[in-house]
Design an enzyme around this catalytic site. Structure first.
Site, short mmCIF file in Angstrom:
data_model
loop_
_atom_site.label_atom_id
_atom_site.label_comp_id
_atom_site.label_asym_id
_atom_site.label_seq_id
_atom_site.Cartn_x
_atom_site.Cartn_y
_atom_site.Cartn_z
N CYS A 40 67.04 116.67 123.52
CA CYS A 40 67.17 115.32 124.11
C CYS A 40 68.53 114.67 123.89
CB CYS A 40 66.07 114.41 123.57
SG CYS A 40 64.41 114.86 124.12
N LYS B 185 66.00 121.21 114.03
CA LYS B 185 65.44 120.39 112.96
C LYS B 185 64.27 121.15 112.37
CE LYS B 185 62.49 117.05 114.07
NZ LYS B 185 61.86 115.84 114.64
#
Length: 426
Positions: free
Chosen positions: A257, A318
């Site tokens: 994103c 992540k």
């Protein structure tokens, strides 16, 4: 209970399908990828997400959720609502590429029953929903915007317990119908026009990206001035106007994103003869953050990366996800390879194809065998639980760079050089 179709079964589409079915609706998910549909029908998730496999299995068994790659099956379902959840990747100019979403909207518009509402959940530039509405010659179906705010790794939880639900439409009646799908969720709910809903998602992501870039720049300054970065950021976060969210320094931000959305927002603003210098600076700062980590690793490798072996822990963008899209770790690995380093990487879940100079290890310890430097690039909590004695025993040089600041203090005595991001070299 409503009949709902979901177009596109990627991260957003699959989470949306499962979430809506858990809310008590009848849902059919549609995707062109037959192998993806086959896997999902067998209750095998195509993404790594906590709680997804169990939820998927239960919903398929109850027949509240099904999947198909046949548009005719979606048509015979006669959905009252259809969520568009396809990708809007970045094009060569940095703008959002709307090819897929325009195609999906056109295809679905041909088979929707009269009165149906098409809900755009994909992240799209301002004005897209209006253009979609005008693109098909049907006045008996309606278009709304319902942006997603899902965090990878906690997507199911975020769907069921959101910070807010935003619905955009130029018809109050349409907005209320869409919002009613979430009646059982207790959260702030905001109804806006189409343009506001489209911009909210971009504005939120750009702000978070700027916050991360600022944090990383402060960490760099703390290192230069010998300030304690943890204390500096704690002192900032205790201010109620600031808070401590997104004040964790790292080697840069990435994912599916932030990079594309910040770039698309800048491109969109230029199209309206507007400027977003803070967002542009955040993007530049992020590029500098990747290079800083490479420079640090090179300095720890005695100033020379050519033919040095660098152990990398973490390739996902992540922790708690297998997503490597625009991963900071991969950006750094690429820069290291260009400087002649050899990379042996490990990640608990994520994988990347082996390439010249890059290999994937089967364990964290294996990755460190014969390494000149160990660099932690993804914040997997299990890395902090590895035995430092075992790590040092297999390394060529006992040198570690903790770019995520997750290793405990007990590691320090075991290494000749222990450097954490934002910490002055000793």
């Amino acid at each position: 209970m409503k009949r709902i179709g979901v177009i596109g079964l990627g991260y957003v589409g699959l989470t949306t399908s499962v979430g809506l079915a858990q809310l008590g609706h009848k849902v059919i998910g549609y995707d062109l990828d037959a192998s993806k549909v086959e896997s999902l029908l067998a209750a095998k998730p195509t993404i790594h997400e906590e709680g997804l496999e169990n939820a998927l299995s239960k919903l398929l068994e109850s027949h509240d959720l099904r999947f198909t790659n046949h548009i005719e099956e979606l048509q015979s379902f006669e959905p009252e609502f259809v969520f568009i959840c396809v990708g809007t990747p970045q094009d060569a100019s940095g703008a959002a590429d709307l090819t897929i979403i325009n195609s999906a909207a056109q295809e679905v518009a041909l088979i929707l029953p009269a009165g149906a509402i098409m809900i755009v959940k994909s992240t799209v530039p301002v004005g897209t929903c209006q253009k979609i509405t005008k693109s098909f010659n049907r006045s008996d179906i309606f278009v709304a915007s319902n942006p997603e705010f899902l965090r990878e790794g906690t997507a199911i939880k975020d769907f069921m317990e959101p910070d807010r639900i935003v619905v955009g439409s130029n018809s109050s009646e349409v907005s209320k119908k869409v919002m009613s799908l979430y009646d059982s969720i207790d959260s702030p709910k905001l109804e806006t026009n189409l343009e506001s809903a489209e911009l909210i998602k971009y504005a939120a992501n750009a702000y978070l990206a700027m916050r991360l870039s600022f944090t990383n720049d402060i960490a760099n300054l703390a290192e230069a001035t010998k300030a304690n970065v943890d204390q500096v950021l704690l002192g900032m976060g205790l201010d109620k106007r600031i808070g401590n969210s997104f004040l964790k320094p790292g080697p840069g931000w990435g994912g599916s994103c932030f990079p594309k959305d910040t770039s698309a927002l800048v491109s969109m603003a230029k199209g309206y003869d507007s400027a977003l210098p803070l967002v542009e600076s955040a993007i530049s700062s992020n590029e500098a953050a990747f290079k800083r980590s490479v420079d640090v690793i090179e300095s720890l490798a005695e100033g020379q990366l050519m033919n040095k072996t660098i152990a990398i822990w973490g390739v996902a963008f992540k922790a708690n996800t297998d997503d490597t899209r625009d991963s900071p770790a991969l950006r750094i690995i690429d820069l290291l390879l260009k400087r002649g380093a050899k990379i042996r990487a490990f990640d608990p879940i994520a994988r990347v194809p082996e390439a010249a100079g890059l290999s994937m290890a089967s364990s964290a310890i294996e990755a460190t065998k014969g390494a000149d430097v160990l660099a932690i690039l993804t914040e997997w909590p299990e890395f902090s639980m590895v035995s430092p004695e075992q790590v040092v025993a297999g390394m060529k040089n006992s040198v570690v760079y903790d770019a995520r600041r997750i290793l405990p203090e007990s590691w320090r005595p075991h290494f000749s050089v222990f450097k954490a991001l934002g910490e002055a070299s000793k």
